[in-house]
Design a protein around this motif. Sequence first.
Motif, short mmCIF file in Angstrom:
data_model
loop_
_atom_site.label_atom_id
_atom_site.label_comp_id
_atom_site.label_asym_id
_atom_site.label_seq_id
_atom_site.Cartn_x
_atom_site.Cartn_y
_atom_site.Cartn_z
N CYS A 1 -12.51 7.04 -1.05
CA CYS A 1 -13.33 6.40 -0.02
C CYS A 1 -14.82 6.74 -0.12
O CYS A 1 -15.67 5.84 -0.02
N THR B 1 -4.49 2.15 -2.58
CA THR B 1 -5.43 1.22 -1.95
C THR B 1 -5.73 0.11 -2.95
O THR B 1 -5.54 0.27 -4.16
N PHE C 1 -11.90 -3.63 0.88
CA PHE C 1 -11.08 -2.45 0.59
C PHE C 1 -9.87 -2.46 1.52
O PHE C 1 -10.01 -2.31 2.74
N SER D 1 -7.14 -0.45 2.76
CA SER D 1 -6.96 1.00 2.74
C SER D 1 -5.55 1.45 3.11
O SER D 1 -5.27 2.65 3.04
N THR E 1 0.82 -1.21 0.00
CA THR E 1 0.00 0.00 0.00
C THR E 1 0.85 1.26 0.00
O THR E 1 0.40 2.30 -0.47
N SER F 1 -7.55 -2.12 7.13
CA SER F 1 -6.57 -1.04 7.08
C SER F 1 -5.19 -1.51 7.52
O SER F 1 -5.00 -2.65 7.95
N LEU G 1 -4.45 5.09 4.65
CA LEU G 1 -5.35 6.17 4.26
C LEU G 1 -6.48 6.30 5.27
O LEU G 1 -6.71 7.39 5.81
N LEU G 2 -7.17 5.21 5.54
CA LEU G 2 -8.36 5.24 6.40
C LEU G 2 -8.26 4.14 7.44
O LEU G 2 -7.99 2.98 7.12
N ILE H 1 -17.16 1.00 5.34
CA ILE H 1 -17.30 2.38 4.86
C ILE H 1 -18.52 3.03 5.49
O ILE H 1 -18.49 4.21 5.89
N LEU I 1 -9.39 10.90 0.43
CA LEU I 1 -10.57 10.43 1.14
C LEU I 1 -11.83 10.70 0.33
O LEU I 1 -12.73 9.86 0.23
N ARG J 1 -8.90 -2.58 -3.93
CA ARG J 1 -10.29 -2.95 -3.71
C ARG J 1 -10.63 -4.21 -4.49
O ARG J 1 -10.27 -4.33 -5.67
N VAL K 1 -13.59 -2.58 5.25
CA VAL K 1 -12.31 -1.87 5.25
C VAL K 1 -11.31 -2.64 6.11
O VAL K 1 -11.52 -2.83 7.31
#
Length: 235
Positions: free
Chosen positions: A189, A144, A157, A159, A56, A200, A162-163, A208, A185, A146, A198
């Motif tokens: 996202c 990211t 996802f 992430s 990532t 991470s 990022l999230l 989400i 974002l 997906r 998600v």
Amino acid sequence: MLIAGFPAGAWGTNCYLVAPAAGEECVIIDPGHQAAEGVEEALKKHRLKPVAVVLTHGHIDHVASVVPVCGAHDVPAWIHPEDRFMMSDPEKALGRSIGMPLMGELTVGEPDDVRELADGARLELAGLEFSVAHAPGHTKGSVTFRMPESADVPSVFFSGDLLFAGSIGRTDLPGGSMADMFGSLARVCLPLDDSTVVLSGHGPQTTIGRERATNPYLREVAAGQGAPAAPRRGM
């Protein structure tokens, strides 16, 4: 689908192994600090054969085990070109002077086969499809991954940093940008379905929908407003 994940190393970075099912080929996502042993245990437990490592971003807590993992299984590593230098020069990525100690002796450098990711790319690996989205903010080359929804599995996802559940990645290291983070974002996202799972780079699983409703940063971005400085998560 099989997803085996575990937190590794000093920073608790989540490493994931993804396969259509046990006993099949798999993709390894973010084998970071001290992740090699956990990767081998998961491969053995689920009888998996890795075909690629995908990253990532380039921070050492996400890539520290890339060389031994790729070398042990003779597989390529995929990374965005903006972050490729970090595999060989982690101190520069963290704003340290060359030669300063970084978590003791680490095997840094590139594996024999490095391939570069591009925004909008679709990777077909181990019988799986991963859609790549360039998502700068935490680093310039953050991406990211997906996976599409299937008949019995919601979209997944990955992430990176990022999230997170209830938060976002830090932006105060070299290459970080709060403006880019907000842009990522919003672009990456917010369009996702609420049911999207998600996974991470740090912390627990979320969705989400949950983050859209409760994450103060994502809510502020959705409202088109600024947000307070990002917390210090990950590297």
